[in-house]
Design an enzyme around this catalytic site. Structure first.
Site, PDB file in Angstrom:
ATOM      1  N   PRO A  28     -31.860  77.252 -27.338  1.00  0.00           N
ATOM      2  CA  PRO A  28     -33.004  77.146 -28.248  1.00  0.00           C
ATOM      3  C   PRO A  28     -32.492  76.912 -29.674  1.00  0.00           C
ATOM      4  O   PRO A  28     -31.926  77.802 -30.293  1.00  0.00           O
ATOM      5  CB  PRO A  28     -33.709  78.500 -28.104  1.00  0.00           C
ATOM      6  CG  PRO A  28     -32.686  79.417 -27.546  1.00  0.00           C
ATOM      7  CD  PRO A  28     -31.625  78.628 -26.861  1.00  0.00           C
TER       8      PRO A  28
ATOM      9  N   ASP B 271     -28.050  78.734 -32.318  1.00  0.00           N
ATOM     10  CA  ASP B 271     -28.599  79.163 -31.032  1.00  0.00           C
ATOM     11  C   ASP B 271     -29.413  80.438 -31.286  1.00  0.00           C
ATOM     12  O   ASP B 271     -28.840  81.491 -31.598  1.00  0.00           O
ATOM     13  CB  ASP B 271     -27.424  79.421 -30.074  1.00  0.00           C
ATOM     14  CG  ASP B 271     -27.873  79.807 -28.669  1.00  0.00           C
ATOM     15  OD1 ASP B 271     -29.035  80.224 -28.511  1.00  0.00           O
ATOM     16  OD2 ASP B 271     -27.047  79.704 -27.744  1.00  0.00           O
ATOM     17  N   HIS B 272     -30.721  80.333 -31.137  1.00  0.00           N
ATOM     18  CA  HIS B 272     -31.596  81.455 -31.514  1.00  0.00           C
ATOM     19  C   HIS B 272     -31.471  82.636 -30.561  1.00  0.00           C
ATOM     20  O   HIS B 272     -31.946  83.735 -30.843  1.00  0.00           O
ATOM     21  CB  HIS B 272     -33.048  80.964 -31.584  1.00  0.00           C
ATOM     22  CG  HIS B 272     -33.882  81.698 -32.589  1.00  0.00           C
ATOM     23  ND1 HIS B 272     -33.475  82.864 -33.201  1.00  0.00           N
ATOM     24  CD2 HIS B 272     -35.109  81.433 -33.108  1.00  0.00           C
ATOM     25  CE1 HIS B 272     -34.405  83.291 -34.025  1.00  0.00           C
ATOM     26  NE2 HIS B 272     -35.412  82.434 -33.995  1.00  0.00           N
ATOM     27  N   ARG B 273     -30.792  82.439 -29.410  1.00  0.00           N
ATOM     28  CA  ARG B 273     -30.565  83.585 -28.520  1.00  0.00           C
ATOM     29  C   ARG B 273     -29.539  84.529 -29.132  1.00  0.00           C
ATOM     30  O   ARG B 273     -29.491  85.720 -28.824  1.00  0.00           O
ATOM     31  CB  ARG B 273     -30.037  83.106 -27.154  1.00  0.00           C
ATOM     32  CG  ARG B 273     -31.014  82.249 -26.373  1.00  0.00           C
ATOM     33  CD  ARG B 273     -30.343  81.666 -25.155  1.00  0.00           C
ATOM     34  NE  ARG B 273     -29.148  80.896 -25.523  1.00  0.00           N
ATOM     35  CZ  ARG B 273     -28.295  80.368 -24.649  1.00  0.00           C
ATOM     36  NH1 ARG B 273     -28.484  80.556 -23.362  1.00  0.00           N
ATOM     37  NH2 ARG B 273     -27.243  79.690 -25.063  1.00  0.00           N
TER      38      ARG B 273
END
Ligand code: COA
Length: 299
Positions: free
Chosen positions: A96, A272-274
């Protein structure tokens, strides 16, 4: 094919048709293969219903017969484009992405670079802004270690890397390549500039070894030498962030009650939004901008 029970003329016939005799069932005495057996085998393959296409979980883009609308030319993708294309798509689908944009005031950095450029060039080093940006990124990665990490295969743990291998996107005649400057934290800006020049030259000459593109921990994609004000780079997975750099330009900045011209460098950090929260990404870019504004920290 070699072990099949068939006469030399049948072997020749099968070879001409591209039929694998090892798969043909012989109906003659003791399983001897006849010409009719080969024909029946080929006919069975040609008339078999086509194998079902693998089911893709992704919706497909429409197939268009472009030639229907006008003249076209077919040009195969290069080997590198095929490899990088698959990796970019994997990253785009799996990670994401969010991109955080900011500006860095590099007026003093540029003044220092111009002052040092002549001497560096006498020593065979092309001191471009990118060398300073690599150095600034290392300082930011040391301050914010999550940006120098990867998720492990289970997706449940972060692997924080204690080494700083900086990849940079290089535009080559064969397509995009990402050479890696290993242990860039141990190099000064001159050494980084030298590594950037030699690695990109190698990449353009198609002489970069696979090992010279491995082990990266963070990537920079600089389009500053070309132009543009911002873009959204795709993360070089399994890394968790990538810095996009656009072209610096003179902008009016309000300082001390008046507008003054300052050299402004646009930065675009995809993450990476994780792994990284928006606030952390904003802090990273603010830190990076601050470091780029303080040339002494980089020299
Ligand atoms: N703003 C303004 N000018 C810039 C700049 C920036 N952010 N970055 C570089 N420049 C200038 C340089 O100073 C140089 O000017 P000069 O010749 O007058 O000194 C000129 O632009 C060209 O720089 P370049 O030779 O490209 O060096 P570099 O160190 O900036 O970049 C590469 C090296 C390998 C990254 C670059 O050549 C390249 O391939 N860029 C494309 C990367 C790419 O395709 N990214 C997209 C991936 S999706």
């Amino acid at each position: 094919f070699a072990k099949a029970y068939a006469s030399p003329s049948i072997r020749k016939f099968a070879r001409e048709l591209g039929a694998d005799l090892g798969r043909v069932i012989g109906t003659g005495a003791k399983g001897r293969i006849s010409q009719d057996d080969v024909k029946a085998y080929v006919k069975r393959i040609l008339t078999a219903p086509p194998a079902a296409a693998p089911i893709s979980p992704l919706p497909k883009v429409p197939e268009v017969d472009f030639a229907h609308f006008g003249s076209v030319e077919i040009k195969p993708l290069s080997r590198i484009q095929k490899i990088s294309g698959a990796r970019l798509q994997a990253s785009w689908i799996n990670l994401p992405h969010v991109t955080q944009h900011d500006d860095a005031d590099i007026t003093s950095l540029e003044a220092a670079r111009v002052a040092l450029k002549g001497k560096a060039s006498q020593e065979g080093v092309k001191l471009t802004p990118l060398a300073f940006i690599v150095k600034a990124c290392i300082l930011a990665l040391q301050e914010f270690p999550r940006f120098n990490s990867s998720l492990d295969v289970s997706g449940e743990n972060l692997v924080l890397k204690k080494y700083f291998n900086i990849g940079f996107a290089a535009d080559t005649p064969n397509g995009l390549m990402v050479p890696v400057i290993a242990n860039a934290d141990r190099l000064n800006v001159y050494e980084i500039a030298r590594a950037l020049a030699s690695q990109s030259e190698k990449a353009r000459a198609g002489k970069l070894k696979v090992t010279e593109m491995q082990g990266g921990t963070f990537t920079i994609s600089s389009l500053g030498g070309i132009g543009g004000t911002a873009f959204t780079p795709i993360i070089n997975a399994p890394e968790v962030a990538i810095l996009g750099v656009s072209k610096s330009s003179q902008k009016p900045v309000f300082q001390g009650g008046t507008f003054v011209p300052r050299l402004i460098l646009p930065l675009s950090l995809s993450y990476d939004h994780r792994v990284i929260d928006g606030a952390e990404a904003a802090r990273f870019v603010v830190f990076l901008s601050k470091v780029l504004g303080d040339v002494k920290a980089l020299l």
